[in-house]
Motif scaffolding. Sequence first.
Motif, PDB file in Angstrom:
ATOM      1  N   ASP A 106      42.180  47.172  32.097  1.00 26.41           N
ATOM      2  CA  ASP A 106      42.679  48.206  33.011  1.00 26.41           C
ATOM      3  C   ASP A 106      41.552  48.769  33.867  1.00 26.41           C
ATOM      4  O   ASP A 106      41.727  49.008  35.068  1.00 26.41           O
ATOM      5  CB  ASP A 106      43.334  49.344  32.228  1.00 26.41           C
ATOM      6  CG  ASP A 106      44.769  49.038  31.842  1.00 26.41           C
ATOM      7  OD1 ASP A 106      45.305  48.008  32.299  1.00 26.41           O
ATOM      8  OD2 ASP A 106      45.348  49.820  31.071  1.00 26.41           O
ATOM      9  N   ILE A 107      40.400  48.988  33.266  1.00 26.77           N
ATOM     10  CA  ILE A 107      39.279  49.566  34.006  1.00 26.77           C
ATOM     11  C   ILE A 107      38.491  48.495  34.748  1.00 26.77           C
ATOM     12  O   ILE A 107      38.216  48.625  35.945  1.00 26.77           O
ATOM     13  CB  ILE A 107      38.361  50.357  33.056  1.00 26.77           C
ATOM     14  CG1 ILE A 107      39.112  51.574  32.503  1.00 26.77           C
ATOM     15  CG2 ILE A 107      37.073  50.799  33.767  1.00 26.77           C
ATOM     16  CD1 ILE A 107      38.378  52.333  31.426  1.00 26.77           C
ATOM     17  N   ASN A 108      38.142  47.423  34.059  1.00 26.30           N
ATOM     18  CA  ASN A 108      37.232  46.426  34.638  1.00 26.30           C
ATOM     19  C   ASN A 108      37.881  45.474  35.633  1.00 26.30           C
ATOM     20  O   ASN A 108      37.191  44.917  36.493  1.00 26.30           O
ATOM     21  CB  ASN A 108      36.589  45.605  33.516  1.00 26.30           C
ATOM     22  CG  ASN A 108      35.659  46.422  32.640  1.00 26.30           C
ATOM     23  OD1 ASN A 108      35.392  47.586  32.923  1.00 26.30           O
ATOM     24  ND2 ASN A 108      35.178  45.829  31.567  1.00 26.30           N
ATOM     25  N   VAL A 109      39.190  45.257  35.532  1.00 26.50           N
ATOM     26  CA  VAL A 109      39.866  44.314  36.426  1.00 26.50           C
ATOM     27  C   VAL A 109      40.880  45.031  37.315  1.00 26.50           C
ATOM     28  O   VAL A 109      40.753  45.019  38.543  1.00 26.50           O
ATOM     29  CB  VAL A 109      40.549  43.177  35.630  1.00 26.50           C
ATOM     30  CG1 VAL A 109      41.174  42.168  36.597  1.00 26.50           C
ATOM     31  CG2 VAL A 109      39.555  42.489  34.717  1.00 26.50           C
ATOM     32  N   LYS A 110      41.872  45.664  36.706  1.00 27.77           N
ATOM     33  CA  LYS A 110      42.842  46.416  37.497  1.00 27.77           C
ATOM     34  C   LYS A 110      42.143  47.470  38.349  1.00 27.77           C
ATOM     35  O   LYS A 110      42.450  47.641  39.538  1.00 27.77           O
ATOM     36  CB  LYS A 110      43.862  47.079  36.575  1.00 27.77           C
ATOM     37  CG  LYS A 110      44.865  47.975  37.288  1.00 27.77           C
ATOM     38  CD  LYS A 110      45.762  48.699  36.278  1.00 27.77           C
ATOM     39  CE  LYS A 110      46.656  49.721  36.965  1.00 27.77           C
ATOM     40  NZ  LYS A 110      47.461  50.490  35.980  1.00 27.77           N
ATOM     41  N   GLY A 111      41.191  48.189  37.744  1.00 30.30           N
ATOM     42  CA  GLY A 111      40.473  49.224  38.478  1.00 30.30           C
ATOM     43  C   GLY A 111      39.724  48.679  39.673  1.00 30.30           C
ATOM     44  O   GLY A 111      39.735  49.273  40.757  1.00 30.30           O
ATOM     45  N   VAL A 112      39.067  47.534  39.513  1.00 33.84           N
ATOM     46  CA  VAL A 112      38.338  46.911  40.618  1.00 33.84           C
ATOM     47  C   VAL A 112      39.307  46.453  41.707  1.00 33.84           C
ATOM     48  O   VAL A 112      39.078  46.678  42.904  1.00 33.84           O
ATOM     49  CB  VAL A 112      37.490  45.730  40.108  1.00 33.84           C
ATOM     50  CG1 VAL A 112      36.995  44.877  41.261  1.00 33.84           C
ATOM     51  CG2 VAL A 112      36.315  46.242  39.277  1.00 33.84           C
ATOM     52  N   SER A 133      29.764  43.083  38.627  1.00 29.77           N
ATOM     53  CA  SER A 133      30.166  42.253  37.496  1.00 29.77           C
ATOM     54  C   SER A 133      29.060  42.321  36.439  1.00 29.77           C
ATOM     55  O   SER A 133      28.523  43.389  36.170  1.00 29.77           O
ATOM     56  CB  SER A 133      30.428  40.822  37.966  1.00 29.77           C
ATOM     57  OG  SER A 133      30.840  40.007  36.899  1.00 29.77           O
ATOM     58  N   SER A 134      28.714  41.214  35.857  1.00 31.47           N
ATOM     59  CA  SER A 134      27.682  41.162  34.820  1.00 31.47           C
ATOM     60  C   SER A 134      27.320  39.708  34.584  1.00 31.47           C
ATOM     61  O   SER A 134      28.158  38.809  34.775  1.00 31.47           O
ATOM     62  CB  SER A 134      28.208  41.770  33.515  1.00 31.47           C
ATOM     63  OG  SER A 134      27.370  41.460  32.419  1.00 31.47           O
ATOM     64  N   ILE A 135      26.104  39.467  34.121  1.00 32.61           N
ATOM     65  CA  ILE A 135      25.753  38.098  33.754  1.00 32.61           C
ATOM     66  C   ILE A 135      26.571  37.629  32.558  1.00 32.61           C
ATOM     67  O   ILE A 135      26.678  36.432  32.308  1.00 32.61           O
ATOM     68  CB  ILE A 135      24.241  37.938  33.463  1.00 32.61           C
ATOM     69  CG1 ILE A 135      23.821  38.811  32.281  1.00 32.61           C
ATOM     70  CG2 ILE A 135      23.418  38.216  34.691  1.00 32.61           C
ATOM     71  CD1 ILE A 135      22.454  38.450  31.726  1.00 32.61           C
ATOM     72  N   LYS A 139      27.964  33.961  30.358  1.00 31.91           N
ATOM     73  CA  LYS A 139      27.314  33.704  29.077  1.00 31.91           C
ATOM     74  C   LYS A 139      28.296  33.977  27.948  1.00 31.91           C
ATOM     75  O   LYS A 139      29.216  34.759  28.092  1.00 31.91           O
ATOM     76  CB  LYS A 139      26.076  34.584  28.900  1.00 31.91           C
ATOM     77  CG  LYS A 139      24.929  34.215  29.839  1.00 31.91           C
ATOM     78  CD  LYS A 139      23.750  35.148  29.672  1.00 31.91           C
ATOM     79  CE  LYS A 139      23.116  35.083  28.294  1.00 31.91           C
ATOM     80  NZ  LYS A 139      22.455  33.777  28.041  1.00 31.91           N
ATOM     81  N   GLY A 140      28.080  33.352  26.821  1.00 28.74           N
ATOM     82  CA  GLY A 140      28.939  33.582  25.670  1.00 28.74           C
ATOM     83  C   GLY A 140      28.241  34.446  24.634  1.00 28.74           C
ATOM     84  O   GLY A 140      27.055  34.273  24.358  1.00 28.74           O
ATOM     85  N   VAL A 146      35.816  39.990  25.313  1.00 32.66           N
ATOM     86  CA  VAL A 146      36.739  40.647  26.235  1.00 32.66           C
ATOM     87  C   VAL A 146      35.999  41.161  27.460  1.00 32.66           C
ATOM     88  O   VAL A 146      36.451  40.998  28.598  1.00 32.66           O
ATOM     89  CB  VAL A 146      37.496  41.790  25.528  1.00 32.66           C
ATOM     90  CG1 VAL A 146      38.391  42.541  26.512  1.00 32.66           C
ATOM     91  CG2 VAL A 146      38.321  41.248  24.370  1.00 32.66           C
ATOM     92  N   TYR A 147      34.846  41.763  27.226  1.00 36.42           N
ATOM     93  CA  TYR A 147      34.036  42.261  28.346  1.00 36.42           C
ATOM     94  C   TYR A 147      33.660  41.117  29.283  1.00 36.42           C
ATOM     95  O   TYR A 147      33.812  41.219  30.508  1.00 36.42           O
ATOM     96  CB  TYR A 147      32.780  42.931  27.802  1.00 36.42           C
ATOM     97  CG  TYR A 147      31.793  43.363  28.848  1.00 36.42           C
ATOM     98  CD1 TYR A 147      32.067  44.429  29.702  1.00 36.42           C
ATOM     99  CD2 TYR A 147      30.565  42.702  28.992  1.00 36.42           C
ATOM    100  CE1 TYR A 147      31.153  44.834  30.668  1.00 36.42           C
ATOM    101  CE2 TYR A 147      29.650  43.098  29.951  1.00 36.42           C
ATOM    102  CZ  TYR A 147      29.941  44.161  30.787  1.00 36.42           C
ATOM    103  OH  TYR A 147      29.036  44.544  31.750  1.00 36.42           O
ATOM    104  N   GLY A 148      33.167  40.013  28.726  1.00 40.10           N
ATOM    105  CA  GLY A 148      32.772  38.877  29.553  1.00 40.10           C
ATOM    106  C   GLY A 148      33.939  38.311  30.341  1.00 40.10           C
ATOM    107  O   GLY A 148      33.806  37.965  31.515  1.00 40.10           O
ATOM    108  N   ALA A 149      35.113  38.238  29.711  1.00 38.35           N
ATOM    109  CA  ALA A 149      36.291  37.725  30.409  1.00 38.35           C
ATOM    110  C   ALA A 149      36.691  38.646  31.559  1.00 38.35           C
ATOM    111  O   ALA A 149      37.064  38.180  32.639  1.00 38.35           O
ATOM    112  CB  ALA A 149      37.447  37.576  29.426  1.00 38.35           C
TER     113      ALA A 149
END
Length: 246
Positions: A106-112, A133-135, A139-140, A146-149
């Motif tokens: 909701d915050i990281n994708v919908k919010g953006v 975004s983020s590196i 990276k795994g 979830v954060y990386g996705a």
Amino acid sequence: MSTPVMAITGGNSGIGKATVALYLARGYRVAVLARTQGQLSALLTQYPEQLMLHLGDVSVIQDLIDFYQCCQQRWGGIDVVIANAGIAKPEMLADVTSDSFSESFDINVKGVFFTVQQALDRLNPAASIILVSSIQAQKGAGVWSVYGASKAAVRSLARSFAQELGPRGIRVNVLSPGVTETPILHKFGFESDHLKTLLDNVKVNTPLQRLGQAEEIAQSIFFLSSDAASFVHGADLQVDGGLAQI
């Protein structure tokens, strides 16, 4: 020439606050959407006419609408939009819940997505949009699945936004920080000794042998929005000391 306007989400601490401070110092008018005042008190006192704080949540579309309306009523069109608000919750696969998953997306994708969508009718010609975004998007790491996705989704959005908005002269780029020295590192819930071990390992594995500083990330964000990057579009600028590059 009118004073340029920058709008940023999540600008009340860490990388966001450093970015706000830099744009203010460069003469911009800056509108911040954040859930709390955070660490902005000194800047609000120092720049009472240049800085506007609007309390709200990026996952609530009406909050974004209200934010942009206030910004436009005060200063007119917007030259730079920085979708910076985000959360990072370290959780092992077995510990992720439906609620924690939804909060991250909701915050990281919908919010953006809606940070950009709701800005469209208020952008000046040749505006610049930067998505943070983020590196970890490439990276795994178990606790960051979830954060990386969610951050990989941000990178994908930028490609589509760039293709759609390019003909309007609006540039869209991504800034992907590496591990950066900010207060969020101490909010993950790790024991202090464990956190020190983790960060020491990051330094060892980073070619520059150190963590990033919030001010360095802010400088890179400013570059992407500046005329110096006038032909940079749809790119992902990795600012990570080489951690995910080598």
